[in-house]
Motif scaffolding. Structure first.
Motif, PDB file in Angstrom:
ATOM      1  N   ASP A  41       0.831  -1.200   0.000  1.00 54.15           N
ATOM      2  CA  ASP A  41       0.000   0.000   0.000  1.00 54.15           C
ATOM      3  C   ASP A  41       0.867   1.252   0.000  1.00 54.15           C
ATOM      4  O   ASP A  41       2.005   1.243   0.499  1.00 54.15           O
ATOM      5  N   ASP A  42       0.345   2.339  -0.527  1.00 52.86           N
ATOM      6  CA  ASP A  42       1.087   3.598  -0.592  1.00 52.86           C
ATOM      7  C   ASP A  42       1.322   4.228   0.785  1.00 52.86           C
ATOM      8  O   ASP A  42       2.074   5.194   0.884  1.00 52.86           O
ATOM      9  N   TYR A  49       7.877  10.057   1.461  1.00 55.21           N
ATOM     10  CA  TYR A  49       7.416  11.106   0.554  1.00 55.21           C
ATOM     11  C   TYR A  49       8.103  12.410   0.927  1.00 55.21           C
ATOM     12  O   TYR A  49       8.100  12.805   2.090  1.00 55.21           O
ATOM     13  N   SER A  50       8.690  13.082  -0.062  1.00 51.91           N
ATOM     14  CA  SER A  50       9.323  14.371   0.209  1.00 51.91           C
ATOM     15  C   SER A  50       8.434  15.481  -0.333  1.00 51.91           C
ATOM     16  O   SER A  50       7.909  15.391  -1.436  1.00 51.91           O
ATOM     17  N   PHE A  53      10.992   4.547  -2.394  1.00 50.51           N
ATOM     18  CA  PHE A  53      10.513   3.236  -1.947  1.00 50.51           C
ATOM     19  C   PHE A  53      11.686   2.277  -1.892  1.00 50.51           C
ATOM     20  O   PHE A  53      12.328   2.015  -2.902  1.00 50.51           O
ATOM     21  N   LYS A  54      11.972   1.746  -0.695  1.00 53.43           N
ATOM     22  CA  LYS A  54      13.028   0.751  -0.524  1.00 53.43           C
ATOM     23  C   LYS A  54      12.376  -0.599  -0.275  1.00 53.43           C
ATOM     24  O   LYS A  54      11.440  -0.710   0.518  1.00 53.43           O
ATOM     25  N   PHE A  55      12.877  -1.620  -0.983  1.00 52.20           N
ATOM     26  CA  PHE A  55      12.277  -2.953  -0.851  1.00 52.20           C
ATOM     27  C   PHE A  55      13.319  -4.025  -1.111  1.00 52.20           C
ATOM     28  O   PHE A  55      14.360  -3.780  -1.724  1.00 52.20           O
ATOM     29  N   ASN A  56      13.040  -5.219  -0.620  1.00 49.62           N
ATOM     30  CA  ASN A  56      13.845  -6.410  -0.879  1.00 49.62           C
ATOM     31  C   ASN A  56      13.027  -7.317  -1.778  1.00 49.62           C
ATOM     32  O   ASN A  56      11.907  -7.692  -1.423  1.00 49.62           O
ATOM     33  N   GLY A  57      13.567  -7.670  -2.925  1.00 49.50           N
ATOM     34  CA  GLY A  57      12.831  -8.561  -3.804  1.00 49.50           C
ATOM     35  C   GLY A  57      13.257  -8.411  -5.244  1.00 49.50           C
ATOM     36  O   GLY A  57      14.315  -7.890  -5.551  1.00 49.50           O
ATOM     37  N   SER A  58      12.390  -8.908  -6.094  1.00 51.57           N
ATOM     38  CA  SER A  58      12.587  -8.804  -7.535  1.00 51.57           C
ATOM     39  C   SER A  58      11.231  -8.520  -8.153  1.00 51.57           C
ATOM     40  O   SER A  58      10.201  -8.734  -7.523  1.00 51.57           O
ATOM     41  N   ILE A  73      13.067   5.728  -6.813  1.00 56.43           N
ATOM     42  CA  ILE A  73      12.722   7.124  -6.542  1.00 56.43           C
ATOM     43  C   ILE A  73      11.826   7.608  -7.682  1.00 56.43           C
ATOM     44  O   ILE A  73      12.214   7.567  -8.846  1.00 56.43           O
ATOM     45  N   ILE A  74      10.621   8.023  -7.322  1.00 56.32           N
ATOM     46  CA  ILE A  74       9.657   8.564  -8.277  1.00 56.32           C
ATOM     47  C   ILE A  74       9.618  10.071  -8.070  1.00 56.32           C
ATOM     48  O   ILE A  74       9.423  10.535  -6.943  1.00 56.32           O
ATOM     49  N   THR A  75       9.798  10.838  -9.144  1.00 55.37           N
ATOM     50  CA  THR A  75       9.735  12.290  -9.040  1.00 55.37           C
ATOM     51  C   THR A  75       8.682  12.827 -10.000  1.00 55.37           C
ATOM     52  O   THR A  75       8.690  12.502 -11.184  1.00 55.37           O
ATOM     53  N   ASN A  76       7.796  13.634  -9.471  1.00 58.98           N
ATOM     54  CA  ASN A  76       6.750  14.267 -10.262  1.00 58.98           C
ATOM     55  C   ASN A  76       7.359  15.404 -11.077  1.00 58.98           C
ATOM     56  O   ASN A  76       7.929  16.327 -10.520  1.00 58.98           O
TER      57      ASN A  76
END
Length: 153
Positions: A11-12, A19-20, A49-54, A118-121
């Protein structure tokens, strides 16, 4: 359509997302994963968003106010830059319809391990906001197999 085996939806509002800037957050919505979303209405706002996975999908919402496309945004995964421009969906084709869980970004070939997105608008505004609804990842597996993604027809 591509999907990740043994995937989990994030979830967000997850604690691994930072969020910055002044993102707007919404709960108890009638659409979207868990009825939530984060909304960027000014260029330069970012989400980390930091995550462990693929295998990674970024989901969002388009179609608010009848014809809003996804505004331009950058997606930087582990330091590799990808730019998304234009509309994810032509809202004119379905006026007045909200599309939750629209796929904004896909990374199917990342190796298992720790990652940072990192998502930037770039262009979202009050009239055309960038709306993040969540993420789908394949978490680290207990087996030694690699990959974890497949394509379904």
């Amino acid at each position: 359509m591509a999907f990740c085996l043994n995937s989990v939806q994030i979830d967000d509002f997850n604690d691994n997302i930072v969020y910055s800037g002044p993102w707007q957050s919404f709960t108890n919505q009638t659409y979207g994963f868990n009825g939530t979303r984060h909304v960027a209405t000014a260029p330069g706002l970012s989400a980390n968003f930091k995550f462990n996975g693929s295998c990674l999908f970024v989901n969002g919402i388009v179609g608010i106010n009848g014809n809003l496309p996804m505004p331009p945004a950058t997606f930087v995964l582990d330091g590799h830059f990808t730019q998304m421009n234009g509309s994810v969906l032509d809202g004119d084709a379905f006026p007045g319809t909200n599309f939750a869980q629209a796929v904004f970004y896909i990374a199917l070939t990342i190796t298992e391990g720790e990652h940072e997105l990192i998502i930037t608008n770039l262009g979202g505004s009050a009239s055309t906001p960038l709306m993040i609804d969540g993420f789908i990842i394949t978490p680290l597996q207990n087996t030694s197999s690699s990959g974890g993604c497949m394509h379904a027809i």
